[in-house]
Design a protein around this motif. Sequence first.
Motif, PDB file in Angstrom:
ATOM      1  N   LYS A   1      -7.704  -2.087  -7.312  1.00 41.52           N
ATOM      2  CA  LYS A   1      -8.714  -2.398  -6.342  1.00 41.52           C
ATOM      3  C   LYS A   1      -8.507  -3.466  -5.500  1.00 41.52           C
ATOM      4  CE  LYS A   1     -12.169  -0.160  -9.402  1.00 41.52           C
ATOM      5  NZ  LYS A   1     -13.062  -0.090 -10.388  1.00 41.52           N
ATOM      6  N   PHE A   2      -7.883  -4.587  -6.141  1.00 40.51           N
ATOM      7  CA  PHE A   2      -7.701  -6.045  -5.418  1.00 40.51           C
ATOM      8  C   PHE A   2      -6.749  -5.866  -4.366  1.00 40.51           C
ATOM      9  CE2 PHE A   2      -4.801  -9.571  -4.734  1.00 40.51           C
ATOM     10  CZ  PHE A   2      -5.891 -10.482  -4.389  1.00 40.51           C
ATOM     11  N   LEU A   3      -5.740  -4.978  -4.682  1.00 35.53           N
ATOM     12  CA  LEU A   3      -4.537  -4.703  -3.597  1.00 35.53           C
ATOM     13  C   LEU A   3      -5.307  -3.800  -2.288  1.00 35.53           C
ATOM     14  CD1 LEU A   3      -1.611  -4.262  -5.795  1.00 35.53           C
ATOM     15  CD2 LEU A   3      -1.943  -6.207  -4.239  1.00 35.53           C
TER      16      LEU A   3
ATOM     17  N   PHE B   1       0.708  -1.295  -0.032  1.00 37.69           N
ATOM     18  CA  PHE B   1       0.095  -0.007  -0.166  1.00 37.69           C
ATOM     19  C   PHE B   1       1.099   1.357   0.123  1.00 37.69           C
ATOM     20  CE2 PHE B   1      -2.694   3.143   2.026  1.00 37.69           C
ATOM     21  CZ  PHE B   1      -3.593   3.224   1.071  1.00 37.69           C
ATOM     22  N   HIS B   2       1.980   1.271   0.777  1.00 36.12           N
ATOM     23  CA  HIS B   2       2.889   2.222   0.814  1.00 36.12           C
ATOM     24  C   HIS B   2       3.400   2.537  -0.650  1.00 36.12           C
ATOM     25  CE1 HIS B   2       2.200   3.629   4.943  1.00 36.12           C
ATOM     26  NE2 HIS B   2       2.632   2.064   5.519  1.00 36.12           N
ATOM     27  N   GLN B   3       3.922   1.487  -1.306  1.00 41.30           N
ATOM     28  CA  GLN B   3       4.360   1.601  -2.471  1.00 41.30           C
ATOM     29  C   GLN B   3       3.388   2.110  -3.834  1.00 41.30           C
ATOM     30  OE1 GLN B   3       6.550  -2.127  -3.378  1.00 41.30           O
ATOM     31  NE2 GLN B   3       7.935  -1.919  -1.800  1.00 41.30           N
ATOM     32  N   LEU B   4       2.105   1.780  -3.462  1.00 40.03           N
ATOM     33  CA  LEU B   4       1.162   2.088  -4.197  1.00 40.03           C
ATOM     34  C   LEU B   4       0.890   3.414  -4.160  1.00 40.03           C
ATOM     35  CD1 LEU B   4      -2.140  -0.135  -4.202  1.00 40.03           C
ATOM     36  CD2 LEU B   4      -0.894   0.414  -5.834  1.00 40.03           C
ATOM     37  N   ARG B   5       0.996   4.228  -2.717  1.00 44.61           N
ATOM     38  CA  ARG B   5       0.898   5.794  -2.695  1.00 44.61           C
ATOM     39  C   ARG B   5       2.225   6.600  -3.565  1.00 44.61           C
ATOM     40  NH1 ARG B   5      -1.765   8.932   0.565  1.00 44.61           N
ATOM     41  NH2 ARG B   5      -2.482   7.160   1.708  1.00 44.61           N
TER      42      ARG B   5
ATOM     43  N   THR C   1      -3.322   5.549 -25.174  1.00 43.23           N
ATOM     44  CA  THR C   1      -2.003   5.497 -25.542  1.00 43.23           C
ATOM     45  C   THR C   1      -1.849   3.940 -26.471  1.00 43.23           C
ATOM     46  OG1 THR C   1      -1.221   4.234 -23.481  1.00 43.23           O
ATOM     47  CG2 THR C   1      -0.847   6.762 -23.667  1.00 43.23           C
ATOM     48  N   ARG C   2      -0.589   3.821 -26.936  1.00 48.91           N
ATOM     49  CA  ARG C   2      -0.437   2.582 -27.612  1.00 48.91           C
ATOM     50  C   ARG C   2       0.030   1.457 -26.779  1.00 48.91           C
ATOM     51  NH1 ARG C   2       5.504   2.216 -29.855  1.00 48.91           N
ATOM     52  NH2 ARG C   2       6.506   3.911 -28.494  1.00 48.91           N
ATOM     53  N   TRP C   3       0.430   1.889 -25.354  1.00 47.66           N
ATOM     54  CA  TRP C   3       0.571   0.998 -24.262  1.00 47.66           C
ATOM     55  C   TRP C   3      -0.554   0.634 -23.674  1.00 47.66           C
ATOM     56  CZ3 TRP C   3       5.106  -1.491 -25.101  1.00 47.66           C
ATOM     57  CH2 TRP C   3       6.098  -0.837 -25.483  1.00 47.66           C
ATOM     58  N   GLY C   4      -1.786   1.009 -24.013  1.00 41.56           N
ATOM     59  CA  GLY C   4      -2.942   0.846 -23.228  1.00 41.56           C
ATOM     60  C   GLY C   4      -3.417  -0.697 -22.996  1.00 41.56           C
ATOM     61  N   ARG C   5      -3.060  -1.442 -23.696  1.00 37.00           N
ATOM     62  CA  ARG C   5      -3.485  -2.804 -23.504  1.00 37.00           C
ATOM     63  C   ARG C   5      -2.854  -3.283 -22.190  1.00 37.00           C
ATOM     64  NH1 ARG C   5      -3.640  -5.801 -29.311  1.00 37.00           N
ATOM     65  NH2 ARG C   5      -5.342  -4.352 -30.079  1.00 37.00           N
ATOM     66  N   ALA C   6      -1.686  -3.028 -22.014  1.00 39.01           N
ATOM     67  CA  ALA C   6      -0.861  -3.386 -20.887  1.00 39.01           C
ATOM     68  C   ALA C   6      -1.189  -2.820 -19.548  1.00 39.01           C
ATOM     69  CB  ALA C   6       0.764  -3.225 -21.071  1.00 39.01           C
ATOM     70  N   LEU C   7      -2.052  -1.749 -19.762  1.00 36.53           N
ATOM     71  CA  LEU C   7      -2.455  -0.954 -18.535  1.00 36.53           C
ATOM     72  C   LEU C   7      -4.201  -1.084 -18.255  1.00 36.53           C
ATOM     73  CD1 LEU C   7      -1.055   2.551 -19.231  1.00 36.53           C
ATOM     74  CD2 LEU C   7      -0.536   1.026 -17.354  1.00 36.53           C
ATOM     75  N   VAL C   8      -4.598  -2.038 -19.108  1.00 34.97           N
ATOM     76  CA  VAL C   8      -6.188  -2.236 -18.873  1.00 34.97           C
ATOM     77  C   VAL C   8      -6.357  -2.928 -17.596  1.00 34.97           C
ATOM     78  CG1 VAL C   8      -8.081  -3.479 -19.570  1.00 34.97           C
ATOM     79  CG2 VAL C   8      -6.664  -1.895 -21.178  1.00 34.97           C
ATOM     80  N   PRO C   9      -5.447  -4.031 -16.889  1.00 35.39           N
ATOM     81  CA  PRO C   9      -5.748  -4.666 -15.837  1.00 35.39           C
ATOM     82  C   PRO C   9      -5.220  -4.072 -14.515  1.00 35.39           C
ATOM     83  CG  PRO C   9      -4.304  -6.164 -17.391  1.00 35.39           C
ATOM     84  CD  PRO C   9      -4.274  -4.625 -17.996  1.00 35.39           C
TER      85      PRO C   9
ATOM     86  N   GLN D   1       3.156  -7.727 -11.007  1.00 38.65           N
ATOM     87  CA  GLN D   1       2.384  -7.420 -12.203  1.00 38.65           C
ATOM     88  C   GLN D   1       2.204  -5.902 -12.117  1.00 38.65           C
ATOM     89  OE1 GLN D   1      -0.772  -9.916 -12.031  1.00 38.65           O
ATOM     90  NE2 GLN D   1       0.438 -11.955 -12.917  1.00 38.65           N
ATOM     91  N   LEU D   2       1.441  -5.372 -11.174  1.00 40.62           N
ATOM     92  CA  LEU D   2       1.043  -3.899 -11.240  1.00 40.62           C
ATOM     93  C   LEU D   2       2.331  -2.746 -11.217  1.00 40.62           C
ATOM     94  CD1 LEU D   2      -1.256  -1.874 -11.300  1.00 40.62           C
ATOM     95  CD2 LEU D   2      -0.936  -1.934  -8.703  1.00 40.62           C
ATOM     96  N   ARG D   3       3.274  -3.436 -10.591  1.00 49.45           N
ATOM     97  CA  ARG D   3       4.558  -2.442 -10.472  1.00 49.45           C
ATOM     98  C   ARG D   3       5.117  -2.171 -11.822  1.00 49.45           C
ATOM     99  NH1 ARG D   3       8.705  -4.821  -6.891  1.00 49.45           N
ATOM    100  NH2 ARG D   3       8.862  -6.359  -8.497  1.00 49.45           N
ATOM    101  N   TRP D   4       5.064  -3.319 -12.736  1.00 49.88           N
ATOM    102  CA  TRP D   4       5.470  -3.018 -14.026  1.00 49.88           C
ATOM    103  C   TRP D   4       4.801  -2.146 -14.881  1.00 49.88           C
ATOM    104  CZ3 TRP D   4      10.424  -4.296 -15.269  1.00 49.88           C
ATOM    105  CH2 TRP D   4      11.100  -5.189 -14.586  1.00 49.88           C
ATOM    106  N   ARG D   5       3.434  -2.352 -14.723  1.00 48.22           N
ATOM    107  CA  ARG D   5       2.576  -1.352 -15.443  1.00 48.22           C
ATOM    108  C   ARG D   5       2.467   0.041 -15.064  1.00 48.22           C
ATOM    109  NH1 ARG D   5      -0.434  -5.805 -17.243  1.00 48.22           N
ATOM    110  NH2 ARG D   5      -1.072  -7.233 -15.828  1.00 48.22           N
ATOM    111  N   LEU D   6       2.935   0.236 -13.894  1.00 49.70           N
ATOM    112  CA  LEU D   6       3.041   1.717 -13.398  1.00 49.70           C
ATOM    113  C   LEU D   6       4.178   2.066 -13.570  1.00 49.70           C
ATOM    114  CD1 LEU D   6       1.312   1.306  -9.708  1.00 49.70           C
ATOM    115  CD2 LEU D   6       0.376   2.286 -11.908  1.00 49.70           C
TER     116      LEU D   6
END
Length: 123
Positions: A88-90, A36-40, A74-82, A118-123
């Motif tokens: 929300k899960f986290l 959660f702190h890393q999300l912030r 963006t063209r990278w949008g597909r990677a960001l969709v999840p 997985q999320l860290r790579w997307r962000l």
Amino acid sequence: MLVSLAGLASGGVAWLVIDRWRLIHLSTAGVATKIFHQLRRHGKRLRAPIHNGDTAYELSEALVKCVTPTARETRWGRALVPAAGEVKFLTENYVQISYSPHKPRDAVKPELIRTWRQLRWRL
């Protein structure tokens, strides 16, 4: 130049391995809090409208609102969709683990770590 790039790449891999090792050795509640702190931190880096007094749900909403338009435009949008679902899960698990009087299930810990990776790579 090539040696510098190799050193930078190996440093990045080492950091990821150490970060994963640290998460694995924390309690389930510790993992949820650390993530959660890393999300912030990532939200601030992405310039999401996050304030110090925000609740976990307000932080989650700000991150989703920040990531969703980028996923569409963006063209990278597909990677960001999840990313929205992962945020929300986290957040849901962080809130449940942090505020529930019941001890968190240890089975959720690996899923939290996997989702965060997985999320860290997307962000």
